[in-house]
Design a protein around this motif. Structure first.
Motif, mmCIF file in Angstrom:
data_model
loop_
_atom_site.group_PDB
_atom_site.id
_atom_site.type_symbol
_atom_site.label_atom_id
_atom_site.label_comp_id
_atom_site.label_asym_id
_atom_site.label_seq_id
_atom_site.Cartn_x
_atom_site.Cartn_y
_atom_site.Cartn_z
ATOM 1 N N VAL A 59 0.726 -1.036 0.035
ATOM 2 C CA VAL A 59 -0.045 0.070 0.020
ATOM 3 C C VAL A 59 0.862 1.253 -0.005
ATOM 4 N N GLY A 60 1.606 1.586 0.877
ATOM 5 C CA GLY A 60 2.617 2.699 0.994
ATOM 6 C C GLY A 60 2.567 2.789 2.506
ATOM 7 N N ALA A 65 -4.080 11.404 -0.185
ATOM 8 C CA ALA A 65 -5.149 10.405 0.011
ATOM 9 C C ALA A 65 -6.606 10.586 -0.856
ATOM 10 N N THR A 66 -6.755 12.024 -0.396
ATOM 11 C CA THR A 66 -8.134 12.535 -1.279
ATOM 12 C C THR A 66 -7.724 12.431 -2.863
ATOM 13 N N LEU A 67 -6.686 12.773 -3.438
ATOM 14 C CA LEU A 67 -6.484 12.580 -4.853
ATOM 15 C C LEU A 67 -6.469 10.933 -5.398
ATOM 16 N N VAL A 74 1.963 6.888 -0.519
ATOM 17 C CA VAL A 74 0.697 7.113 -0.664
ATOM 18 C C VAL A 74 0.682 8.540 -1.463
ATOM 19 N N MET A 75 1.244 9.292 -0.982
ATOM 20 C CA MET A 75 1.411 10.793 -1.683
ATOM 21 C C MET A 75 1.549 10.707 -3.219
ATOM 22 N N LEU A 76 2.729 9.657 -3.368
ATOM 23 C CA LEU A 76 3.206 9.602 -4.829
ATOM 24 C C LEU A 76 1.946 8.838 -5.623
ATOM 25 N N ALA A 134 -9.020 1.811 -2.263
ATOM 26 C CA ALA A 134 -9.524 1.802 -0.868
ATOM 27 C C ALA A 134 -8.791 1.731 0.112
ATOM 28 N N LEU A 135 -7.530 0.888 0.075
ATOM 29 C CA LEU A 135 -6.545 0.634 0.974
ATOM 30 C C LEU A 135 -5.670 1.907 1.215
ATOM 31 N N VAL A 136 -5.198 2.256 -0.107
ATOM 32 C CA VAL A 136 -4.464 3.771 -0.096
ATOM 33 C C VAL A 136 -5.137 4.589 0.387
ATOM 34 N N VAL A 137 -6.354 4.950 0.108
ATOM 35 C CA VAL A 137 -6.984 6.075 0.723
ATOM 36 C C VAL A 137 -7.231 6.027 2.336
#
Length: 253
Positions: free
Chosen positions: A23-24, A112-114, A162-164, A237-240
């Motif tokens: 995930v990150g 995460a919103t992105l 997550v950001m990338l 969903a996991l990343v967010v």
């Protein structure tokens, strides 16, 4: 080093390697665990970066099939992340931690919103007649973003992936399995660049770093094999979820 300390360091590596590959934000697992055994924040951060390099290698190799044919993007994301991380790592050793820490939770929440909103953004671009087809090319704005995020990775690292993912998913519009593989390469490049700085100038705790390295090697391999099989919506969903957990935890602590 007692058995409890060794076990905590090893578990930190396994957990971080797994999470960052699948995930990150793997450092969110390992960094607090290293703090819990009495390490100072800077020493924990430096040691954590060095120890997570093997996990980045196994995590990246686990996505080699997804990254086949994407050599240009792999090279671009690795080079920009490494360049940024060199600056970020040096900044960590000379500047107060409070300056950047204040912005970190908001950056992670934004990323995460992105990720969560990327399908809506793509549909909006299509409705306005702008191209939404997948592309291999890392545009200069995307390279700049990757460099800045790499700088963050060299400075602290938790949430870099997550950001990338958020920016790569929008800028390249590739399947999320490909984006996940590129994210692993970027995190590996940033960790290698940061580790070089920290090995030369930072307070690395080598026994702890070695245990984290062993654990992250195993965790990275496991995370890659789980992450590459996740359906796109599940991975998104996991990343967010991970992004919001990371961001809110940093914001509230």
């Amino acid at each position: 080093m007692d058995g409890g300390t060794a076990g905590t360091a090893l578990a930190a590596g396994v957990g971080a390697g797994f999470v960052v590959s699948a995930v990150g934000a793997g450092s969110l697992v390992s960094f607090p665990m290293l703090l819990s055994i009495g390490m100072s924040p800077v020493a924990a951060n430096v040691t954590n970066t060095v120890g997570l390099v093997p996990g980045g290698i196994t995590g990246s190799l686990g996505f080699r099939r997804e990254l086949a044919g994407h050599g240009a993007a792999v090279r671009a994301v690795a080079a920009t992340s490494a360049a940024g991380a060199l600056v970020g790592a040096m900044f960590l050793l000379v500047a107060p931690e409070s300056v950047f820490d204040a912005a970190v939770p908001w950056l992670i929440l934004f990323a995460a919103t992105l990720v969560g909103g990327q399908p809506l953004i793509s549909r909006g671009l299509a409705a306005r007649g702008r191209p939404t087809d997948p592309t291999e090319r890392m545009s200069w704005p995307l390279r700049a973003v990757s460099t800045v995020i790499g700088g963050y990775g060299g400075y602290f690292g938790a949430g870099q992936g997550v950001m990338l993912v958020g920016f790569l998913a929008i800028g390249l519009r590739q399947p999320l399995t490909v984006v996940n593989g590129l994210k692993n390469v970027a995190v590996l490049a940033a960790n290698v660049a940061g580790a070089l700085v920290f090995i030369a100038f930072g307070p690395v705790d080598w026994p702890i770093a070695g245990l984290v390295a062993v654990g992250s090697f195993v965790g990275g391999w496991l995370g890659a094999h789980v992450g590459r099989r996740l359906p796109g919506p599940v991975f998104r969903a996991l990343v967010v979820l991970t992004g919001y957990v990371v961001g809110l935890r940093l914001l509230l602590t």
